[in-house]
Design a protein around this motif. Sequence first.
Motif: not given
Length: 242
Positions: A175-183, A191-193
């Motif tokens: 979820l965090l990866m998706e949120a960061l990417s959408r931002s 990096m989160v991955y």
Amino acid sequence: MEVLLRTLLVRNGQVVSLDQLTQELWGAAPPVRAGASLHVYVSQLRKLLNKLSLTRECITTRSPGYVLNLGRDELDLDVFMALSEKGRLQMDVGDHAAAAESLSQALALWREPVHASSFEGPIIQEFANETEELRVECQELLARSLLASDQAREAIRILYSLIVEYPLREDFYALLMEALSRSGRRADALMVYQTARRTMREELGLEPCRFLQETQEFILNDRLDELRFIRAAGGKTQRAVS
């Protein structure tokens, strides 16, 4: 007296036996006059609650112990549960902005965690574990609803916090990866991955789950719309460790 009140609140409307209350208050080594002390504590608590409560007689004696009846009084936990369920239903029908509002209201009622480590009794321990899971679930739902209503930046703050608390929950990383990417922060998302992969390897000796790997691929290939579609269809990680 705090432990006594907590125990009776957890079992509101149910009889809590003298043995259970003794174990909650003193564990495996109760004092010689535990029964007398318990009676005094109950008497003091009853007087206090009768002054503050809308219910005429909050604590009643009922074999084999005592029962707390809040009557018209309401616990924050009850309101929290109602708002959480309301938010979940709003998400189910696609009203994510309203869901975010309901879930935010629910979490605003959360004063502090139940520090179960401070109490040895099984009733409070079990309650602490259950309510903690409710809090985490509500936070995750809020992050999902924020993300679905194009409020990714707000979701990021929540998800970073959840990962600090639960570093082995791969669904939070995804979820965090998706949120960061959408931002617009694709590099941070990747990096989160890497952080997730390193954590899973060091702590579990495993590679990230399939969905987390696929999330990385979607981000690398600018396929966020497909990722949103999969998530809306119920896609999630295959392994989640608390």
